[in-house]
Design a protein around this motif. Structure first.
Motif, mmCIF file in Angstrom:
data_model
loop_
_atom_site.group_PDB
_atom_site.id
_atom_site.type_symbol
_atom_site.label_atom_id
_atom_site.label_comp_id
_atom_site.label_asym_id
_atom_site.label_seq_id
_atom_site.Cartn_x
_atom_site.Cartn_y
_atom_site.Cartn_z
ATOM 1 N N PHE A 16 53.056 48.838 91.577
ATOM 2 C CA PHE A 16 51.626 47.959 91.639
ATOM 3 C C PHE A 16 51.755 46.498 91.362
ATOM 4 O O PHE A 16 53.128 45.769 90.754
ATOM 5 C CB PHE A 16 50.259 47.999 90.654
ATOM 6 C CG PHE A 16 50.304 49.732 90.626
ATOM 7 C CD1 PHE A 16 49.012 49.885 91.590
ATOM 8 C CD2 PHE A 16 51.006 50.558 89.514
ATOM 9 C CE1 PHE A 16 48.699 50.862 91.905
ATOM 10 C CE2 PHE A 16 49.858 52.128 89.762
ATOM 11 C CZ PHE A 16 49.621 52.647 90.815
ATOM 12 N N ALA B 73 49.783 43.218 90.757
ATOM 13 C CA ALA B 73 48.162 42.691 89.994
ATOM 14 C C ALA B 73 48.006 41.627 90.370
ATOM 15 O O ALA B 73 46.770 40.875 90.566
ATOM 16 C CB ALA B 73 47.716 43.472 88.431
ATOM 17 N N ASP C 113 44.234 43.660 93.764
ATOM 18 C CA ASP C 113 43.363 44.212 92.986
ATOM 19 C C ASP C 113 41.712 45.540 93.712
ATOM 20 O O ASP C 113 41.838 45.642 94.198
ATOM 21 C CB ASP C 113 41.320 43.317 93.678
ATOM 22 C CG ASP C 113 39.917 44.240 92.536
ATOM 23 O OD1 ASP C 113 40.531 44.565 91.791
ATOM 24 O OD2 ASP C 113 39.148 43.635 92.612
ATOM 25 N N TYR C 114 42.700 46.340 92.330
ATOM 26 C CA TYR C 114 43.183 48.014 92.457
ATOM 27 C C TYR C 114 41.500 48.653 92.071
ATOM 28 O O TYR C 114 40.912 48.232 91.376
ATOM 29 C CB TYR C 114 44.414 48.191 91.648
ATOM 30 C CG TYR C 114 45.338 47.805 92.312
ATOM 31 C CD1 TYR C 114 45.764 48.742 93.730
ATOM 32 C CD2 TYR C 114 45.878 47.245 91.955
ATOM 33 C CE1 TYR C 114 47.161 48.599 94.518
ATOM 34 C CE2 TYR C 114 47.426 46.418 92.047
ATOM 35 C CZ TYR C 114 47.518 46.959 93.355
ATOM 36 O OH TYR C 114 49.268 46.463 93.521
ATOM 37 N N ARG D 111 45.712 52.278 81.427
ATOM 38 C CA ARG D 111 45.807 51.216 82.306
ATOM 39 C C ARG D 111 47.778 52.360 83.161
ATOM 40 O O ARG D 111 47.894 51.406 83.760
ATOM 41 C CB ARG D 111 46.180 50.317 81.650
ATOM 42 C CG ARG D 111 45.484 49.910 80.838
ATOM 43 C CD ARG D 111 44.691 49.387 81.513
ATOM 44 N NE ARG D 111 44.284 47.996 82.097
ATOM 45 C CZ ARG D 111 43.656 47.961 83.831
ATOM 46 N NH1 ARG D 111 42.740 48.795 83.823
ATOM 47 N NH2 ARG D 111 44.157 47.076 84.306
ATOM 48 N N PRO E 89 46.556 49.694 87.410
ATOM 49 C CA PRO E 89 45.485 49.226 86.735
ATOM 50 C C PRO E 89 44.713 48.827 87.419
ATOM 51 O O PRO E 89 44.839 47.958 88.526
ATOM 52 C CB PRO E 89 46.830 47.948 87.215
ATOM 53 C CG PRO E 89 47.697 49.073 87.873
ATOM 54 C CD PRO E 89 47.355 50.048 87.733
#
Length: 543
Positions: free
Chosen positions: A107, A109, A113-114, A136, A139
């Protein structure tokens, strides 16, 4: 424009193919609401990439959903991932597969933006996605899609995003904050304390009580409130459903020899002369509850070894038995001794100290909390009123007279809250009509001063003269008695403080309230300089 877009955060959706909701292979599939396709058609939520998860048996459906997403949203890149799941309703299997996917995914971050789509998949799958998002491992924020309402023009429905970072939600954050304040007030028995050091300690204990099951060590002089605080921690944990068993308290100073072993770990019938029946033992009685071992520094070395095993393995052997007994208890220890000094003397096991020293809190003596005497006086008056069955109060003049003495350097409070409790009980018992007057207060002050003078004039075994130790016998003999008493207190506070500033806050707790500029460290540094002392030298001596 290209540079600006490259720097913008990309929106990445992660979701499962819905074998029922996303189904549809013919032309009429466009007349049906399909959540995975609809997510990529939300005008206010452009999706740059969709990580589409599917069971191998639904590969054809995943391929059709991919094609339809690319048609309805050309900007969306779809990456398909087959995850090995036989039974989508098996919690262990589903959680394991999604956990492995999250663990193996890199990921970013900072740039992406997930969003975790929880509309599709079995209820078990949705629960697993929620848990992995809350922990988390993903995330991400949760996104939920809904079909269009009747009469709505768009066929793609709506979406709603839920961020599990509860600190961002004001009303929820206020509820958590209020609950924590309530818990801390409970730990203080509802007493509105004002001592900053004590209040910070209570804050830490509340956090540890909520999050940890590890042993806790309460240090401080006799009568400082270790037993009451341990009971409050137990009641708080029980209210939060983290304990089901009883609160078991024992003073280790009362345990000696075989009786110590028997009292703590129990015994079998015939284990020793007089053992006519089997005894359960306090550790077993504390199963699923909390065991408070007060004055643990007095416990024998053999019992210390067995206690260490019981803490680490949750098992122990009753006296005379070769069959292990299991007990899952939480442990709080109390002591008024320096356990490291006991280790150096060979009277306390170093490995046991290391095990119980994870969370250590030192309760300050009452004379270190003079600003808390007034609220504690009110607490004691309420308590004694309950015990005597009648309302006890103090006249305004009597209260002022008592607090004037109690908060002054004249009051040493060697017995701490036990002294205060006894003083209030005596005054309440003598009060005609339940009202304590000035005459009763004066009589009690005289009684306390006489008792404390008798204690301080006796040489206490093992108690050292800090002034003489620090300055040497020759320099110490040249100091007036008035200055010597004051310096003794200053040295004691310094020895128990982590910094010059902390010691200064304790020593100047009252006068600092009326000063426009506060520099406790500088004031203390200048005081020490009068005796040619400095903080660094004191720290080296204490180490």
């Amino acid at each position: 424009m290209a540079d600006k877009k490259d720097k913008a955060r990309r929106t990445v959706a992660i979701g499962l193919v819905g074998s029922t909701l996303d189904a549809g292979l013919g032309p009429r599939r466009w007349e049906k609401w399909r959540p995975s396709v609809a997510l990529c058609a939300q005008p206010e939520l452009p999706i740059d990439r969709f990580e589409l998860l599917f069971q191998p048996k639904f590969e054809a459906l995943a391929s059709q959903v991919t094609t339809d997403i690319e048609e309805i949203s050309p900007r969306t890149e779809v990456r398909s991932h087959a995850i090995e799941i036989e039974d989508a309703w098996d919690l262990e299997e589903m959680y394991g597969a999604l956990y492995d996917f999250a663990r193996d995914t890199r990921f970013d971050a900072e740039r992406e933006d997930y969003l975790l789509h929880i509309t599709t998949g079995t209820h078990v799958a949705q629960i697993c996605l929620f848990l992995l998002c809350e922990s988390r491992h993903f995330p991400a924020r949760l996104v939920q899609t809904s079909p269009p309402a009747r009469g709505e023009e768009s066929k793609h429905g709506t979406h709603r995003i839920v961020d599990l970072d509860l600190s961002k939600y004001d009303r929820i954050a206020r509820r958590f904050s209020a609950e924590r304040v309530e818990a801390r007030t409970f730990l203080k028995s509802g007493i509105a304390t004002r001592n900053a050091i004590f209040d910070r300690m209570i804050e830490r204990i509340e956090v540890v009580a909520a999050r940890s099951r590890e042993p806790m060590l309460l240090m401080g002089p006799t009568g400082a409130g270790k037993s009451m605080l341990a009971k409050r921690v137990y009641e708080l944990k029980r209210a939060r459903q983290s304990l089901r068993g009883a609160f078991v308290e024992v003073n280790c100073a009362t345990l000696r020899g075989e009786m110590a072993h028997s009292a703590l770990f129990g015994h079998v019938k015939g284990a020793f002369t007089g053992a006519a029946d089997k005894r359960e033992g306090l550790l077993r009685r504390a199963d699923q509850g909390l065991l408070f071992l007060d004055e643990i520094g007095e416990l024998g070395l053999d019992e210390q070894a067995m206690l260490l095993r019981a803490i680490e393995d949750k098992t122990f052997l009753p006296l005379g038995s070769d069959r292990e007994v299991k007990s899952e208890f939480q442990l709080i220890c109390g002591t008024n001794r320096d356990l490291r000094a006991r280790v150096a003397e060979g009277k306390f096991r170093e490995d046991l100290l290391a095990r119980i020293d994870l969370w250590t809190f030192r309760l300050p003596a009452l004379r270190e909390r003079r600003e808390d005497i007034a609220p504690n006086l009110d607490y004691e008056l309420d308590a004694v009123s309950t015990r005597l069955g009648t309302r006890i109060s103090m006249s305004k003049e009597a209260r002022a007279r008592f607090l004037g003495f109690a908060e002054s350097p004249r009051a040493t409070w060697p017995g701490n809250f036990r002294d205060l409790d006894a003083a209030v009980m005596r005054m309440a018992t003598l009060a005609e009509g339940g009202r304590i007057d000035v005459a009763i207060v004066d009589e009690e002050i005289a009684r306390l001063e006489d008792a404390w003078t008798a204690v301080t004039t006796k040489s206490t075994p093992g108690e050292s003269d800090r002034v003489e130790e620090t300055l040497g016998p020759e320099r110490a003999s040249g100091i007036d008695r008035f200055d010597r008493v004051q310096l003794e207190e200053v040295l004691r506070v310094c020895a128990r403080s982590r910094s010059l500033s902390e010691a200064g806050r304790v020593l100047f707790a009252e006068s600092r309230k009326t000063r426009t500029t506060i520099n406790d460290a500088d004031r203390l540094r200048k005081y020490l300089a009068r005796f040619e002392l400095d903080w660094d030298a004191l720290v080296k001596r204490s180490v």
